[in-house]
Design a protein around this motif. Structure first.
Motif, short mmCIF file in Angstrom:
data_model
loop_
_atom_site.label_atom_id
_atom_site.label_comp_id
_atom_site.label_asym_id
_atom_site.label_seq_id
_atom_site.Cartn_x
_atom_site.Cartn_y
_atom_site.Cartn_z
N ASP A 105 -7.85 -1.92 -4.74
CA ASP A 105 -8.43 -1.48 -3.86
C ASP A 105 -8.37 -0.06 -3.35
O ASP A 105 -7.41 0.23 -2.50
CB ASP A 105 -9.18 -2.45 -2.90
CG ASP A 105 -9.78 -2.60 -2.69
OD1 ASP A 105 -10.91 -2.90 -2.13
OD2 ASP A 105 -10.24 -1.08 -1.34
N PHE A 107 -9.70 0.99 -0.39
CA PHE A 107 -9.41 1.24 1.31
C PHE A 107 -8.36 0.49 1.06
O PHE A 107 -7.62 0.59 2.14
CB PHE A 107 -10.27 0.60 1.85
CG PHE A 107 -10.21 0.24 3.22
CD1 PHE A 107 -11.43 0.59 3.93
CD2 PHE A 107 -10.04 -0.58 4.17
CE1 PHE A 107 -11.46 1.13 5.53
CE2 PHE A 107 -9.81 -0.95 5.07
CZ PHE A 107 -10.41 0.27 6.03
N ARG B 87 -9.28 -6.95 0.28
CA ARG B 87 -9.18 -5.81 -0.02
C ARG B 87 -7.86 -5.76 -1.11
O ARG B 87 -7.46 -4.63 -1.76
CB ARG B 87 -9.40 -4.89 0.60
CG ARG B 87 -10.97 -4.93 0.58
CD ARG B 87 -10.99 -3.25 1.71
NE ARG B 87 -12.81 -3.58 1.80
CZ ARG B 87 -13.56 -3.28 0.25
NH1 ARG B 87 -12.91 -2.34 -0.06
NH2 ARG B 87 -14.93 -3.59 1.03
N ASP B 88 -6.87 -6.66 -0.65
CA ASP B 88 -6.31 -6.80 -1.61
C ASP B 88 -5.76 -7.98 -2.46
O ASP B 88 -6.45 -9.17 -2.76
CB ASP B 88 -4.24 -7.34 -0.43
CG ASP B 88 -3.18 -6.70 -0.44
OD1 ASP B 88 -2.63 -6.01 -1.29
OD2 ASP B 88 -3.03 -6.93 0.23
N HIS B 89 -4.55 -7.72 -3.80
CA HIS B 89 -4.52 -8.65 -4.64
C HIS B 89 -3.06 -9.80 -4.23
O HIS B 89 -2.54 -9.40 -4.23
CB HIS B 89 -4.88 -7.82 -6.29
CG HIS B 89 -4.80 -9.33 -7.13
ND1 HIS B 89 -3.86 -10.06 -7.77
CD2 HIS B 89 -5.62 -9.16 -7.76
CE1 HIS B 89 -4.13 -10.28 -8.70
NE2 HIS B 89 -5.90 -10.02 -9.45
N TYR B 91 -1.18 -10.55 -6.60
CA TYR B 91 -0.09 -10.63 -7.79
C TYR B 91 0.49 -9.25 -6.31
O TYR B 91 1.31 -9.26 -6.34
CB TYR B 91 -0.28 -9.97 -8.58
CG TYR B 91 0.59 -9.04 -9.83
CD1 TYR B 91 1.90 -10.02 -10.11
CD2 TYR B 91 1.12 -7.56 -9.40
CE1 TYR B 91 2.41 -9.43 -11.22
CE2 TYR B 91 2.45 -8.02 -10.13
CZ TYR B 91 3.25 -8.79 -10.89
OH TYR B 91 4.06 -8.69 -11.14
N ASN B 92 -0.43 -8.20 -5.76
CA ASN B 92 0.46 -6.93 -4.96
C ASN B 92 1.17 -7.57 -3.89
O ASN B 92 1.78 -6.96 -3.49
CB ASN B 92 -1.41 -6.16 -4.94
CG ASN B 92 -1.42 -5.24 -6.13
OD1 ASN B 92 -0.20 -5.19 -7.22
ND2 ASN B 92 -2.30 -5.02 -6.36
N PHE B 118 -10.16 -5.60 9.73
CA PHE B 118 -10.49 -4.31 9.68
C PHE B 118 -10.78 -3.29 9.15
O PHE B 118 -10.86 -2.20 8.89
CB PHE B 118 -8.54 -3.42 10.46
CG PHE B 118 -8.20 -3.70 11.90
CD1 PHE B 118 -8.45 -2.42 12.63
CD2 PHE B 118 -8.27 -4.57 11.55
CE1 PHE B 118 -8.10 -2.74 13.95
CE2 PHE B 118 -7.40 -5.15 13.27
CZ PHE B 118 -7.18 -4.12 13.66
N ALA B 119 -11.30 -4.08 7.34
CA ALA B 119 -11.70 -3.24 6.14
C ALA B 119 -13.22 -3.91 6.18
O ALA B 119 -13.77 -4.63 6.75
CB ALA B 119 -11.13 -4.53 5.04
N PRO B 120 -13.89 -2.45 5.76
CA PRO B 120 -15.44 -2.86 5.34
C PRO B 120 -15.34 -3.98 4.50
O PRO B 120 -14.57 -4.76 4.12
CB PRO B 120 -15.87 -1.55 4.18
CG PRO B 120 -15.13 -0.40 4.74
CD PRO B 120 -13.14 -1.29 5.55
N TRP B 129 -11.57 -8.85 -3.59
CA TRP B 129 -11.43 -7.89 -5.20
C TRP B 129 -12.57 -7.80 -5.33
O TRP B 129 -12.10 -6.93 -6.14
CB TRP B 129 -10.93 -9.00 -5.77
CG TRP B 129 -9.54 -7.88 -6.73
CD1 TRP B 129 -9.60 -7.61 -8.09
CD2 TRP B 129 -8.83 -7.11 -5.99
NE1 TRP B 129 -8.64 -7.36 -8.78
CE2 TRP B 129 -8.59 -6.88 -7.82
CE3 TRP B 129 -8.08 -6.62 -5.28
CZ2 TRP B 129 -7.02 -5.38 -7.34
CZ3 TRP B 129 -7.55 -5.59 -5.65
CH2 TRP B 129 -6.60 -4.90 -6.47
N GLY B 131 -14.13 -4.89 -4.06
CA GLY B 131 -14.25 -3.88 -4.05
C GLY B 131 -12.86 -2.66 -4.85
O GLY B 131 -13.46 -1.57 -5.05
N ALA B 132 -12.45 -3.39 -5.65
CA ALA B 132 -11.26 -2.89 -6.43
C ALA B 132 -12.34 -2.14 -7.78
O ALA B 132 -11.49 -1.70 -8.15
CB ALA B 132 -10.45 -3.50 -6.51
N LEU B 134 -13.34 -3.56 -10.31
CA LEU B 134 -12.11 -3.99 -11.56
C LEU B 134 -12.84 -5.37 -11.73
O LEU B 134 -12.95 -5.60 -13.15
CB LEU B 134 -10.77 -4.85 -11.49
CG LEU B 134 -10.07 -3.36 -11.55
CD1 LEU B 134 -8.83 -3.88 -11.17
CD2 LEU B 134 -9.61 -2.07 -12.74
#
Lengths: 432, 352
Positions: A105, A107, B87-89, B91-92, B118-120, B129, B131-132, B134
């Motif tokens: 993502d 951001f 906003r983090d997956h 797997y990551n 802290f993220a939109p 997810w 926002g990515a 995909l």
């Protein structure tokens, strides 16, 4: 030698975990089963790189596991975390992390990369890749990779958004982005680093990739097999930069070079042969399959490459492998028309995809000087066969030779990665 | 050794992380404070943090990067990074925490929350997810976080450490056939395996900071630790029951505001509660609050025997040693059944 250039070369090291050859783990008795994930191993790499006043360490990456059965390099720490830990143990060397525009993502990645830049005191770089390895897709709920054109279009929007978000951290002004891939309104609250934001590196050699590099990147990690091809691509990227209103000096061209060094040329070749023979027999065929996007084991080893395979490899619409590597490999094959077996053997010494160098530190210093003074490069991204001892030879033998020729710094005079790059052109800009 | 034997750690805000990364002397003071562990970026997953329209106010630093850097500079603490699959997956995130765990020699963990403050926020109902760009995205909530936690735990065990043999004679580095796909199907679809082997403590510690009993229930069976903010004593019993904390479920750690003159008395009270397995002291978010906590509050607690202090007595358990699991008195992770598809064919040993 052609006319002199101001400044000096840029030297990065592409770690490829233990070195670019799969048998690297077998080579150096200091390496253990844990070396790929061991903080002590990486601290040693960082210390030797700083002993050699190198510009940057570079980590390639993809979010998926390759077969580690014979190849320890399949074990890959996540680069931003690996470099964050190493930032705490080093002072000057730049730390370039590869991260995918396809599987993040924007951001989250913008925040994380700026955090690495802050944590390292302004030494971070971002190597922008779109990820071409299919095994990653299954880790993100996708049946396959998005098509190449889509990946590059997404990469361009992603990169612009990341740049805007980094800007928002400095200005406090919100980004309001509505694009075809991302919609986002917000700002980053990470403190700006001493270099403002991470240095942008573009890897890959497609026409679209070179255009992206010329307009946005501050460094290009390219794949070149010949000096003539390198000069042509050097001018092309610098031309895109000028056309975009940038100074051509703002984008540094740093092709990869696969390195096997020895105290004599014969010793270097013996080292390369032994390393290749220690590796899995299927490795070079697998490598060729991956690079050309075909099943290379179906080719007859003692026949030349079939013309339809070469034609397909040059088609930008063909999805297998990297177009930059494919062009560079086909160019090489068409020059000498080798059989498949001959090609695989000759590429041991001369490289494939990236060019290779097998010889002495003195010969390699000549090679660096020749390509640099010919206007083919601003520096090299060095890829030692085995990092543990290969990096020591670079720091302790190659670098002193380049220093004596006035081609490399004696001490670090700059503190940030962007500062190191600027100093190579004889400029002194520490911040943007 | 503390008088109660329960670990007492510290929860750091984003502003604290920014200060620690810029000030090595402050990091050295934190390292020498005798605390067994720290949570990096607690405000990043705290829904109570005051928000402006685009997320929380104040400064922050991404928590996995901060924790990895600080774990290298503060080797006497364990480090848990606070994060959310927003906003983090998974797997990551699994990969970054496992990487940090290798590099810190088994001193790392993850604290999950529902959202990133802290993220939109992203499109309602598709914020996770989405926002990515995909996939469609999923709603933020306990079920989504539970699904992520399940996948992350499985990824951490997908490449067994014992499969790495580095047998120079046979020229076999690892038995690829012992590495398994996880083929996780749920809110997230993740094939696996992870890009690194299992870590020195088996798996990184997985904690869940819950604000509701619904979340506490969702943490049951997937989290090692349930972090519960101490402001709601009347609901502690409900949270313990929902999570089956202390029995089949996670260990309960109370998150306690670290200010006020009565801190020692409050802390002693919490530690005396047999449902509580540990406490996380949380100074106020500003940088100055961390400096004052280290200079004033913490020494007082050490004198009272509530925290261990900088130098443990010889022969006693040293808070500056051991894996994060050992520091938190957690057992080894429960092994997941190795029934998944082998990721690779068995290697053929070289004939020598």
């Amino acid at each position: 030698m052609p006319a002199s250039r101001q400044g000096h070369v840029i030297l990065g090291v592409n770690a490829l975990v233990l070195g670019y050859l799969p048998a690297a783990w077998l080579w150096d008795p200091r390496l253990t089963a844990r070396s790929p994930v061991d903080a002590g191993y990486w601290r040693h790499v960082g210390a030797v790189a700083e002993r050699g006043t190198l510009d940057a360490l570079f980590l390639a990456d993809g979010p998926g596991l390759g077969d580690p059965s014979y190849d320890a390099n399949a074990a890959r720490l996540e680069p931003t975390v690996n470099w964050a830990a190493l930032a705490a143990a080093t002072e000057r060397v730049g730390l370039i992390a590869t991260a995918s525009t396809t599987f993040n993502d924007p951001f989250e990645l913008a925040e994380r990369l700026l955090s690495l830049d802050y944590a390292s005191g302004g030494r971070a770089g971002w190597n922008i890749v779109t990820t071409r390895h299919g095994q990653a897709a299954g880790n993100f709920g996708l049946a396959g990779l998005p098509e190449r054109g889509d990946r590059y279009e997404r990469a361009a929007e992603f990169t612009d958004l990341v740049l805007a978000l980094w800007e928002s951290a400095a200005t406090g002004r919100e980004v309001d982005h509505r694009g075809s891939h991302f919609t986002l309104r917000g700002r980053l609250r990470v403190p700006p680093s001493p270099q403002g934001h991470p240095v942008l590196i573009q890897a890959g050699g497609s026409a679209a990739g070179r255009r992206l590099a010329g307009t946005r990147a501050e460094g290009v990690f390219s794949a070149e097999l010949t000096k003539a091809g390198a000069i042509e691509h050097y001018r092309e990227v610098k031309g895109y930069a000028a056309a975009a209103g940038r100074s051509p000096a703002e984008v540094k061209i740093l092709p990869g070079v696969l390195l096997s060094l020895g105290s004599t040329e014969e010793e270097a070749r013996r080292r390369s042969d032994q390393l290749h023979e220690l590796g899995p027999a299927a490795y070079s065929v697998q490598w060729l399959s991956g690079s050309l996007g075909i099943d290379a084991s179906a080719l007859s080893l003692d026949e030349p490459f079939p013309e339809d395979v070469l034609r397909q490899a040059l088609d930008p619409a063909f999805a297998g492998g990297s177009i930059g590597f494919r062009q560079s490999i086909v160019g090489q094959i068409r020059q000498t028309r080798p059989t498949v077996r001959e090609y695989l053997r000759q590429t041991r010494y001369t490289g494939s995809g990236h060019h290779g160098f097998t010889g002495t530190p003195e010969q390699f210093a000549d090679h660096v000087e020749d390509w640099y003074r010919s206007g083919a490069i601003d520096g090299f991204n060095l890829q030692p066969d085995v990092l543990a001892d290969g990096l020591e030879v670079i720091a302790d033998e190659v670098v002193p030779l380049l220093r004596r020729r006035g081609l490399f710094r004696h001490e670090y005079e700059t503190t940030t990665l962007r500062g190191h790059f600027a100093a190579a052109s004889g400029r002194k800009a520490e911040t943007v | 050794m503390t008088s109660h034997g329960k670990p007492v750690g510290i929860a750091l805000s984003g502003a604290h992380l920014a200060a620690l990364l810029a000030d090595r002397a402050l990091t050295a003071r934190l390292n020498a404070a005798g605390l067994p562990f720290a949570v990096a970026g607690i405000d990043r997953i705290d829904p109570a943090v005051p928000r402006s329209r685009d997320g929380a106010a104040g400064r922050t630093v991404e928590s996995t990067v901060a924790a990895a850097a600080l774990a290298a500079r503060a080797p006497d603490l364990g480090w848990l990074a606070a994060a959310a699959v927003h906003r983090d997956h998974p797997y990551n995130l699994a990969r970054r925490i496992a990487s940090a765990d290798h590099l810190s020699g088994g001193r790392s963990g993850l604290v999950l929350g529902l959202r990133m403050s802290f993220a939109p926020p992203g499109r309602a109902g598709r914020e996770v997810w989405g926002g990515a760009g995909l996939t469609e995205g999923a709603p933020a909530g306990p079920e989504t976080t539970r699904d992520a936690a399940t996948a992350i735990r499985a990824l951490w065990q997908s490449w067994p450490a014992e499969s790495v043999v580095a047998d120079r004679e046979a020229r076999v580095y690892a038995h690829g056939d012992q590495i398994r796909h996880i083929d996780h199907r749920g809110v997230f679809d993740i094939d696996g395996p992870l890009t690194v082997p299992a870590t020195p403590q088996g798996s990184p510690v997985l904690a869940w900071r819950a604000g509701t009993t619904g979340e506490a229930a969702a943490a049951r069976g997937v989290a090692d630790i349930l972090i519960w903010p101490a402001g709601q004593p009347d609901r502690l019993g409900a949270a313990v029951a929902a999570a089956a904390a202390g029995t089949a479920g996670p260990r309960l750690f109370l998150e306690v505001p670290a200010g006020g003159g009565d801190l020692a008395a409050r802390l002693a009270g919490y530690l005396a509660d047999e449902r509580v397995a540990g406490v996380i002291l949380r100074p106020a978010g500003a940088e100055q609050a961390l400096r004052e906590f280290l200079a004033i509050d913490l020494p007082g607690l050490t004198v009272s025997g509530l925290t261990a202090g900088g130098s443990a007595a010889p022969g006693s358990a040293d808070p500056g040693r051991g894996t994060l699991r050992e520091r938190l008195s957690l057992p080894a992770p429960e092994p997941l059944p190795a029934t998944g598809r082998p990721a690779f064919p068995p290697p053929v040993p070289a004939l020598t």
